[in-house]
Design an enzyme around this catalytic site. Structure first.
Site, PDB file in Angstrom:
ATOM      1  N   ASN A   7      -6.776  -6.350  -8.715  1.00 37.15           N
ATOM      2  CA  ASN A   7      -6.073  -7.205  -7.723  1.00 37.15           C
ATOM      3  C   ASN A   7      -6.949  -8.485  -7.142  1.00 37.15           C
ATOM      4  O   ASN A   7      -7.698  -7.836  -6.618  1.00 37.15           O
ATOM      5  CB  ASN A   7      -5.228  -6.208  -6.723  1.00 37.15           C
ATOM      6  CG  ASN A   7      -4.504  -6.969  -6.020  1.00 37.15           C
ATOM      7  OD1 ASN A   7      -4.680  -8.241  -5.402  1.00 37.15           O
ATOM      8  ND2 ASN A   7      -3.120  -6.686  -5.594  1.00 37.15           N
ATOM      9  N   HIS A  43      -0.249 -10.272  -6.087  1.00 38.89           N
ATOM     10  CA  HIS A  43       0.973  -9.878  -5.074  1.00 38.89           C
ATOM     11  C   HIS A  43       1.330 -11.087  -4.357  1.00 38.89           C
ATOM     12  O   HIS A  43       0.749 -11.029  -2.969  1.00 38.89           O
ATOM     13  CB  HIS A  43       0.614  -8.814  -4.393  1.00 38.89           C
ATOM     14  CG  HIS A  43       1.688  -8.388  -3.619  1.00 38.89           C
ATOM     15  ND1 HIS A  43       2.142  -6.936  -3.483  1.00 38.89           N
ATOM     16  CD2 HIS A  43       3.060  -8.563  -2.966  1.00 38.89           C
ATOM     17  CE1 HIS A  43       2.999  -6.629  -2.744  1.00 38.89           C
ATOM     18  NE2 HIS A  43       3.728  -7.678  -2.599  1.00 38.89           N
ATOM     19  N   HIS A  50      -2.054 -15.398   1.075  1.00 38.86           N
ATOM     20  CA  HIS A  50      -3.229 -15.344  -0.076  1.00 38.86           C
ATOM     21  C   HIS A  50      -2.912 -15.953  -1.381  1.00 38.86           C
ATOM     22  O   HIS A  50      -3.224 -17.117  -1.475  1.00 38.86           O
ATOM     23  CB  HIS A  50      -3.599 -13.684   0.167  1.00 38.86           C
ATOM     24  CG  HIS A  50      -2.803 -12.754  -0.008  1.00 38.86           C
ATOM     25  ND1 HIS A  50      -1.653 -12.818  -1.042  1.00 38.86           N
ATOM     26  CD2 HIS A  50      -2.358 -11.812   0.897  1.00 38.86           C
ATOM     27  CE1 HIS A  50      -0.860 -11.736  -0.773  1.00 38.86           C
ATOM     28  NE2 HIS A  50      -1.275 -11.199   0.445  1.00 38.86           N
ATOM     29  N   GLU A  70       3.076  -8.302  -8.678  1.00 38.06           N
ATOM     30  CA  GLU A  70       3.694  -7.404  -7.723  1.00 38.06           C
ATOM     31  C   GLU A  70       4.613  -8.287  -6.816  1.00 38.06           C
ATOM     32  O   GLU A  70       4.081  -9.468  -6.345  1.00 38.06           O
ATOM     33  CB  GLU A  70       2.863  -6.642  -7.153  1.00 38.06           C
ATOM     34  CG  GLU A  70       1.778  -5.829  -7.902  1.00 38.06           C
ATOM     35  CD  GLU A  70       0.898  -5.008  -7.125  1.00 38.06           C
ATOM     36  OE1 GLU A  70       0.378  -3.865  -7.797  1.00 38.06           O
ATOM     37  OE2 GLU A  70       0.560  -5.225  -5.945  1.00 38.06           O
ATOM     38  N   THR A 100       0.156  -5.208   4.330  1.00 40.65           N
ATOM     39  CA  THR A 100      -0.104  -4.766   3.100  1.00 40.65           C
ATOM     40  C   THR A 100       1.021  -3.805   2.680  1.00 40.65           C
ATOM     41  O   THR A 100       1.956  -3.357   3.677  1.00 40.65           O
ATOM     42  CB  THR A 100      -1.578  -4.024   2.968  1.00 40.65           C
ATOM     43  OG1 THR A 100      -1.683  -3.791   1.393  1.00 40.65           O
ATOM     44  CG2 THR A 100      -1.552  -2.729   3.540  1.00 40.65           C
ATOM     45  N   HIS A 190      -3.350   1.389  -4.522  1.00 38.59           N
ATOM     46  CA  HIS A 190      -3.470   1.391  -3.146  1.00 38.59           C
ATOM     47  C   HIS A 190      -4.461   2.137  -2.547  1.00 38.59           C
ATOM     48  O   HIS A 190      -4.272   3.349  -2.543  1.00 38.59           O
ATOM     49  CB  HIS A 190      -2.135   1.586  -2.283  1.00 38.59           C
ATOM     50  CG  HIS A 190      -1.978   0.947  -1.158  1.00 38.59           C
ATOM     51  ND1 HIS A 190      -1.614  -0.095  -0.857  1.00 38.59           N
ATOM     52  CD2 HIS A 190      -2.501   1.340   0.127  1.00 38.59           C
ATOM     53  CE1 HIS A 190      -1.718  -0.902   0.498  1.00 38.59           C
ATOM     54  NE2 HIS A 190      -2.313   0.096   1.156  1.00 38.59           N
ATOM     55  N   ASP A 191      -5.682   1.748  -2.089  1.00 39.69           N
ATOM     56  CA  ASP A 191      -6.908   2.304  -1.649  1.00 39.69           C
ATOM     57  C   ASP A 191      -7.542   3.344  -2.531  1.00 39.69           C
ATOM     58  O   ASP A 191      -8.191   3.943  -1.901  1.00 39.69           O
ATOM     59  CB  ASP A 191      -6.431   3.165  -0.528  1.00 39.69           C
ATOM     60  CG  ASP A 191      -6.094   2.122   0.842  1.00 39.69           C
ATOM     61  OD1 ASP A 191      -6.396   0.999   0.823  1.00 39.69           O
ATOM     62  OD2 ASP A 191      -5.428   2.649   1.858  1.00 39.69           O
TER      63      ASP A 191
END
Length: 239
Positions: A7, A43, A50, A70, A100, A190-191
């Site tokens: 990403n 995303h 962004h 996304e 987020t 995610h993370d």
């Protein structure tokens, strides 16, 4: 082997902090693929804080691996991805003001809406994935939408991994097994990081793809982008 999709939202965040085109989102995507990344994820959000709409169109001809977009499927988002036709669209129920993504879909509550969105995307040959919390009971309703895959929202796993990794991953394994019963592919994101990825990839059945941005880009500040991608690929290897 599980595919690694990178990403690049954080590259766009850094660029937008100064304006101009440095660092270049498009050049980063090209380099990441040269270094071994097997997909590029973006995303775009409505406020374009962004990734911008221009980025989406600029990236399309440069992504020769897999392009994963996304987003929350508002009409403007759907129209954009139908024009761009990425290999995969991941549906995420994030609010416009969310920093987020912070939750998966309630597929039971939004079943009719998701069915319509999935049907429209798949009619144009776009693979669909639905962002889902680790909840085995929700998989049945995800399946009823017609989606090809689910993407496991892994923030809870990442938070709890240092305390008790077996408990942290338990519901994710159960959800992935339920997805396998329904013939759904499993993605995750995610993370996820160098610290917690290998254990996750080794224990989640049928894990087809992970989408990683914030941690990978952060770690690249220390390790260098090429070395970081290779480090992730080694953690996903089954041999």
């Amino acid at each position: 082997m599980t595919k690694l999709s990178v990403n690049i939202n954080k590259i766009a965040t850094l660029r937008n902090a100064r304006g101009g085109d440095l660092p270049s989102v498009t050049q980063t995507a090209v380099k990441l693929q040269e270094f071994g990344a097997q997909g590029i994820t973006i995303h775009p959000r409505p406020d374009q804080r962004h990734i911008t709409r221009k980025d989406v169109y600029d990236l399309k001809p440069l992504v020769h691996t897999e392009f994963n977009i996304e987003g929350n499927p508002h009409r403007s988002f759907i129209d954009m991805v139908l024009e761009v036709k990425p290999e995969q669209v991941t549906l995420v129920p994030d609010a416009e003001d969310a920093v987020t993504s912070n939750a998966g879909w309630d597929c039971e509550k939004h079943l009719g809406f998701l069915k319509n969105v999935v049907s429209e995307l798949k009619s144009q040959g776009i693979r669909t994935s639905i962002f889902l919390d680790p909840n085995p009971e929700m998989v049945k309703f995800a399946h009823e939408t017609g989606t090809d895959r689910i993407e496991l929202y892994t923030e809870a796993y990442a938070l709890n991994y240092p305390k008790d990794k077996e408990e942290a991953i338990r519901l994710y394994i159960e959800t992935a097994l339920e997805a396998e019963k329904y013939g759904l592919g499993v993605n995750a994101g995610h993370d996820l990081s160098l610290e917690n990825l290998k254990y996750f990839a080794d224990h989640i059945p049928n894990l087809l793809e992970v989408s990683i941005g914030h941690a990978l880009i952060s770690e690249a500040l220390y390790l260098g982008l090429e070395n970081t991608v290779q480090a992730y690929l080694k953690r996903l290897a089954k041999w």
